[in-house]
Design a protein around this motif. Structure first.
Motif, PDB file in Angstrom:
ATOM      1  N   PHE A 305     -16.802   7.411  29.938  1.00 47.07           N
ATOM      2  CA  PHE A 305     -15.805   6.510  30.520  1.00 47.07           C
ATOM      3  C   PHE A 305     -15.964   5.101  29.960  1.00 47.07           C
ATOM      4  N   GLN A 306     -17.062   4.842  29.278  1.00 47.73           N
ATOM      5  CA  GLN A 306     -17.284   3.547  28.637  1.00 47.73           C
ATOM      6  C   GLN A 306     -16.944   3.631  27.150  1.00 47.73           C
ATOM      7  N   ASN A 307     -15.771   4.191  26.860  1.00 54.21           N
ATOM      8  CA  ASN A 307     -15.344   4.365  25.466  1.00 54.21           C
ATOM      9  C   ASN A 307     -14.486   3.201  24.971  1.00 54.21           C
ATOM     10  N   ILE A 308     -14.515   2.085  25.688  1.00 47.68           N
ATOM     11  CA  ILE A 308     -13.757   0.896  25.317  1.00 47.68           C
ATOM     12  C   ILE A 308     -14.552  -0.331  25.745  1.00 47.68           C
ATOM     13  N   GLN A 309     -14.528  -1.373  24.954  1.00 43.49           N
ATOM     14  CA  GLN A 309     -15.166  -2.644  25.315  1.00 43.49           C
ATOM     15  C   GLN A 309     -14.117  -3.732  25.292  1.00 43.49           C
ATOM     16  N   ILE A 310     -13.909  -4.373  26.423  1.00 40.78           N
ATOM     17  CA  ILE A 310     -12.880  -5.413  26.477  1.00 40.78           C
ATOM     18  C   ILE A 310     -13.464  -6.804  26.705  1.00 40.78           C
ATOM     19  N   TYR A 311     -14.763  -6.942  26.926  1.00 43.35           N
ATOM     20  CA  TYR A 311     -15.305  -8.293  27.024  1.00 43.35           C
ATOM     21  C   TYR A 311     -15.376  -8.907  25.626  1.00 43.35           C
ATOM     22  N   ARG A 312     -14.968 -10.175  25.525  1.00 44.77           N
ATOM     23  CA  ARG A 312     -14.822 -10.832  24.234  1.00 44.77           C
ATOM     24  C   ARG A 312     -14.695 -12.334  24.467  1.00 44.77           C
ATOM     25  N   SER A 313     -14.746 -13.114  23.394  1.00 46.70           N
ATOM     26  CA  SER A 313     -14.697 -14.572  23.557  1.00 46.70           C
ATOM     27  C   SER A 313     -13.745 -15.202  22.548  1.00 46.70           C
ATOM     28  N   PHE A 314     -13.340 -16.441  22.845  1.00 50.87           N
ATOM     29  CA  PHE A 314     -12.384 -17.194  22.032  1.00 50.87           C
ATOM     30  C   PHE A 314     -12.846 -18.642  21.933  1.00 50.87           C
ATOM     31  N   THR A 315     -12.505 -19.288  20.829  1.00 51.83           N
ATOM     32  CA  THR A 315     -12.842 -20.692  20.628  1.00 51.83           C
ATOM     33  C   THR A 315     -11.578 -21.471  20.289  1.00 51.83           C
ATOM     34  N   MET A 324     -14.461 -14.023  28.220  1.00 49.51           N
ATOM     35  CA  MET A 324     -13.813 -13.077  29.134  1.00 49.51           C
ATOM     36  C   MET A 324     -14.753 -11.906  29.411  1.00 49.51           C
ATOM     37  N   THR A 325     -15.067 -11.666  30.679  1.00 48.97           N
ATOM     38  CA  THR A 325     -16.010 -10.602  31.024  1.00 48.97           C
ATOM     39  C   THR A 325     -15.313  -9.432  31.698  1.00 48.97           C
ATOM     40  N   TRP A 385     -23.240 -12.537  27.534  1.00 47.65           N
ATOM     41  CA  TRP A 385     -22.715 -13.723  28.226  1.00 47.65           C
ATOM     42  C   TRP A 385     -23.660 -14.909  28.035  1.00 47.65           C
ATOM     43  N   GLN A 386     -24.939 -14.659  28.198  1.00 50.77           N
ATOM     44  CA  GLN A 386     -25.914 -15.734  28.026  1.00 50.77           C
ATOM     45  C   GLN A 386     -25.884 -16.282  26.605  1.00 50.77           C
ATOM     46  N   ASN A 387     -25.763 -15.400  25.635  1.00 50.37           N
ATOM     47  CA  ASN A 387     -25.713 -15.846  24.249  1.00 50.37           C
ATOM     48  C   ASN A 387     -24.446 -16.654  23.966  1.00 50.37           C
ATOM     49  N   GLN A 388     -23.318 -16.229  24.528  1.00 50.88           N
ATOM     50  CA  GLN A 388     -22.068 -16.969  24.345  1.00 50.88           C
ATOM     51  C   GLN A 388     -22.178 -18.374  24.931  1.00 50.88           C
ATOM     52  N   MET A 389     -22.747 -18.484  26.113  1.00 52.09           N
ATOM     53  CA  MET A 389     -22.892 -19.794  26.754  1.00 52.09           C
ATOM     54  C   MET A 389     -23.876 -20.678  25.987  1.00 52.09           C
ATOM     55  N   TRP A 396     -16.261 -27.757  26.572  1.00 50.99           N
ATOM     56  CA  TRP A 396     -16.123 -26.955  27.788  1.00 50.99           C
ATOM     57  C   TRP A 396     -16.439 -25.494  27.507  1.00 50.99           C
ATOM     58  N   LYS A 397     -17.049 -24.859  28.490  1.00 52.41           N
ATOM     59  CA  LYS A 397     -17.289 -23.426  28.465  1.00 52.41           C
ATOM     60  C   LYS A 397     -16.524 -22.814  29.636  1.00 52.41           C
ATOM     61  N   LEU A 398     -15.451 -22.094  29.328  1.00 54.06           N
ATOM     62  CA  LEU A 398     -14.601 -21.481  30.352  1.00 54.06           C
ATOM     63  C   LEU A 398     -14.949 -20.004  30.471  1.00 54.06           C
ATOM     64  N   TRP A 399     -14.971 -19.518  31.701  1.00 53.69           N
ATOM     65  CA  TRP A 399     -15.374 -18.131  31.968  1.00 53.69           C
ATOM     66  C   TRP A 399     -14.237 -17.403  32.668  1.00 53.69           C
ATOM     67  N   GLY A 400     -13.599 -16.473  31.966  1.00 52.43           N
ATOM     68  CA  GLY A 400     -12.596 -15.613  32.575  1.00 52.43           C
ATOM     69  C   GLY A 400     -13.302 -14.592  33.446  1.00 52.43           C
ATOM     70  N   ASN A 401     -13.289 -14.830  34.755  1.00 53.73           N
ATOM     71  CA  ASN A 401     -14.163 -14.175  35.713  1.00 53.73           C
ATOM     72  C   ASN A 401     -13.306 -13.514  36.802  1.00 53.73           C
ATOM     73  N   GLU A 402     -13.392 -12.196  36.940  1.00 53.71           N
ATOM     74  CA  GLU A 402     -12.455 -11.506  37.834  1.00 53.71           C
ATOM     75  C   GLU A 402     -12.655 -11.811  39.315  1.00 53.71           C
ATOM     76  N   VAL A 403     -13.911 -11.864  39.788  1.00 53.37           N
ATOM     77  CA  VAL A 403     -14.173 -11.997  41.229  1.00 53.37           C
ATOM     78  C   VAL A 403     -14.962 -13.267  41.508  1.00 53.37           C
ATOM     79  N   SER A 404     -14.683 -13.901  42.634  1.00 46.98           N
ATOM     80  CA  SER A 404     -15.172 -15.260  42.876  1.00 46.98           C
ATOM     81  C   SER A 404     -16.691 -15.354  42.932  1.00 46.98           C
ATOM     82  N   LEU A 405     -17.182 -16.461  42.378  1.00 47.89           N
ATOM     83  CA  LEU A 405     -18.603 -16.806  42.411  1.00 47.89           C
ATOM     84  C   LEU A 405     -18.968 -17.619  43.650  1.00 47.89           C
TER      85      LEU A 405
END
Length: 671
Positions: A305-315, A324-325, A385-389, A396-405
């Motif tokens: 079921f993990q046959n796709i990876q959608i986490y990725r980053s943009f600059t 985006m996580t 995520w840690q490496n991206q940050m 600025w470091k923006l985090w596309g985060n689905e559920v509230s922190l």
């Protein structure tokens, strides 16, 4: 193979390399189609689901469309044209692609070789049928000085609830791109919360296959079900126009697969997630891949079921990194399983804080103190995520985060004490100066009784002491006041501290603390999460440890309400209205004044969560960010409601609130 094009058959993403000097009226530069993609009559096909672009990079963009028609399930030859001019007088791409029935005749074409920070126009052609023209824009090159970035972030667009006027309003704005944080579709149709309150232009949905639930609703199960939902949603002209106007950067949340899901598990009943739903998860992922213009790949030959990876980053120049996580595909089970609590109440919602913390500690200890069994991101994505940050070279470091922190908690003991004290003042206005003291005394009495195991038989020792100041003696209290108070006491289960939503980061507190410690220890500042999911507006700092005596702010979380989905407050209103165990908490959620419903939930959350700088729990809407080197400004737009089953005319915004985050500080200013 042609030097300008190649085809990744494993995931069916075509790639074109932009060239120069192609005549706008000329023929195909070097046509490449599959042998059986025979020419088709123009009137057999259409582009009724519009066009879209996504994942803007400095030199590339992903373009999307779908061909609608019937040619006996044969491939369809589709021409793609890309130009820097809106009239397509000069073409940069003039390629023939192949739409395959295996992918529901959807096309995802990545155009490379483009110029950074440049607007482009694109269209698709079948015979003499031409799609709507799309407009898109590439990102500024990394490191390029950038004065400003302006974008919207959105979430939760249930077809079957409220209206989509926000999409029309957003399409008229001047934006660089749109971030979509998930719940693009809702997998369930015909649920109680989806009946009766929706604009008339959205017809009732009926899944081609679907699985019927005990409550009469049905949920998407097969790839055809999920495709049907995407096609239905994309049939709305307002969503089409939004996609045609701006590139989108999208991630999924839960409803693209199943409500409050984790990995390949669903949660419609207390024991539902004991059974893997691998085929269903793969179908949901495939449909998302087919209909989203995302620069990702899927491997259908991989049985996982993990046959796709959608986490990725943009600059974006020197101004922003956007990470985006994926907070569903790798997350561990909810710390308190539903089967132990008997339902989602007590497991995912209104969860005893102490019980949650103890079980999280136990699970970590059994795993050698690893975060693996209590993680949202999973070990691999967390390290990414840690490496991206750490490596981000932007302001600025923006985090596309689905559920509230943000921590969202309620002290039930304190809340009930406050309600009882308010009732005493209402009955005897002379007690008003003692209301705060009575609340404190009642909380002490309730806690003493509960701890001593004598609840609900209270002696009210502390309260008697306070009331004595007003001349109310013990015998008078016992005879005239105590019986009324005893009759109002809620179930003992409401006493104590509760986490409102353990499906979000509050339910994965150890990992949240670990991430905040990483940012704090590495000296990484100007981190702002862009969040959806919870159907409410929130803004506040994310603390290093919300349970510390003096929590320290590390970053900021900005949460947007759903575009159309029912509000956070309405969910809790339904609970206190229908569940007798929570009826006593009704004043904490809403009140009725003069026949009108008044939201008290905002004040309740602020009272127990002082870090929440802005709260609106009963709203639909969207957020627009204006970013500069000096500050991040975010405007939350709250929408008008339906009128006679019709969406409001533009402007659809009823009110707005702007918050500002100065660079170099994890603080928020309300403007």
């Amino acid at each position: 193979m042609d030097r300008r094009r190649f085809l990744k058959w494993g995931s069916f993403v075509t790639v074109s390399v932009a060239a120069t000097g192609l005549a706008g009226c000329g023929g195909d530069d070097t046509p490449t189609v599959t042998p059986d993609a025979v020419p088709t009559p123009a009137d057999s096909f259409s582009f009724q689901h519009g066009v879209a672009s996504g994942d803007p990079k400095p030199g590339s963009i992903v373009l999307w469309t779908r061909v609608e028609g019937d040619n006996g399930k044969r491939p369809v030859a589709v021409k793609l044209q890309v130009s820097a001019q809106p009239d397509f007088s000069t073409l940069l791409v003039n390629d023939t692609l192949t739409a395959l029935p295996d992918w529901d005749y959807t096309l995802r074409n990545k155009v490379t070789g483009l110029s950074a920070a440049t607007t482009y126009y694109y269209r698709f052609i079948v015979g003499s049928r031409t799609s709507p023209t799309g407009r898109t824009r590439t990102a500024p090159a990394a490191g390029t000085p950038l004065a400003q970035l302006r974008f919207a972030f959105v979430t939760c667009q249930d077809w079957s609830v409220n209206h989509w006027a926000a999409m029309e309003e957003l399409a008229a704005q001047d934006l660089d791109f749109i971030v979509h944080l998930g719940d693009y579709i809702y997998e369930t149709v015909g649920a109680a919360f989806q009946t009766g309150k929706v604009e008339s232009r959205h017809a009732q949905l009926k899944l081609p296959d679907g699985t019927l639930r005990a409550d009469g609703a049905s949920y998407a199960t097969t790839v055809n079900d999920y495709r049907y939902l995407y096609k239905s949603y994309r049939s709305d002209a307002r969503l089409q126009a939004l996609h045609a106007r701006f590139p989108i950067i999208a991630i999924w949340d839960d409803h693209e697969f199943s409500d409050d899901c984790w990995q390949d598990r669903q949660n419609y009943s207390a024991t539902d997630d004991l059974t893997p739903r691998t085929a269903r998860r793969r179908s949901a992922s495939q449909a998302w891949f087919e209909f989203m213009p995302a620069d990702v790949s899927i491997d259908l030959a991989n049985p996982s079921f993990q046959n796709i990876q959608i986490y990725r980053s943009f600059t974006f120049g020197n101004l922003a990194t956007l990470v985006m996580t994926d907070e569903r595909l790798y997350r561990a089970d909810h710390v308190l399983p539903e089967q132990a609590a008997g339902s989602e109440i007590g497991s995912r919602y209104f969860v005893p804080k102490a019980t949650l913390a103890a079980e999280e500690t136990r699970k970590m200890a059994s795993a050698g103190n690893a975060l693996t069994p209590v993680s949202i991101l999973g070990d691999t994505q967390r390290a990414w995520w840690q490496n991206q940050m750490r490596s981000a070279a932007t302001t600025w470091k923006l985090w596309g985060n689905e559920v509230s922190l943000l921590r969202m908690q309620i002290d039930g003991t304190q809340a009930i004490a406050s309600l009882i004290a308010a009732g005493l003042v209402q009955a005897n206005a002379a007690l008003a100066p003692l209301q705060t003291a009575m609340t404190t005394a009642l909380a002490a009495d309730l806690q003493t009784a509960r701890t001593g195991g004598t609840y609900p038989t209270l002696a009210y020792t502390s309260l008697k002491g306070v009331l004595a100041l007003a001349g109310i003696t013990g015998p008078v209290f016992d005879a005239a006041i105590k019986p009324a108070l005893d009759s109002q006491l809620p179930p003992a289960t409401l006493l104590g501290q509760f986490i409102l939503n353990a499906d979000q980061w509050d339910g994965y507190n150890a990992e949240r603390k670990s991430l905040m410690a990483f940012l704090k220890n590495q000296g990484i500042g100007n981190v702002v999460a862009l969040t959806g999911d919870i159907h409410a507006f929130f803004a506040g700092p994310v603390m290093d440890d919300y349970d510390a005596a003096t929590p320290v702010p590390v970053m900021v979380d900005l949460v947007t309400a759903g575009l159309s989905s029912n509000s956070f407050q309405s969910y809790f209103k339904s609970v206190v209205d229908t569940d007798a165990a929570f009826a006593a908490a009704k004043p904490l959620v809403y009140a009725t004044q003069g026949g009108a419903t008044v939201n008290t939930f905002n004040a309740t959350l602020k009272a127990f969560n002082p870090w929440l700088r802005y709260v609106d729990t009963d709203a639909q809407g969207y957020a627009v960010v204006t970013l500069t080197a000096d500050k991040l400004s975010c405007t939350f737009s709250k929408l008008k409601t339906l009128t006679n089953a019709a969406a409001p005319a533009l402007p659809a915004t009823a009110s707005s609130q702007t918050v500002e985050i100065p660079a170099g500080s994890a603080s928020i200013k309300l403007l």
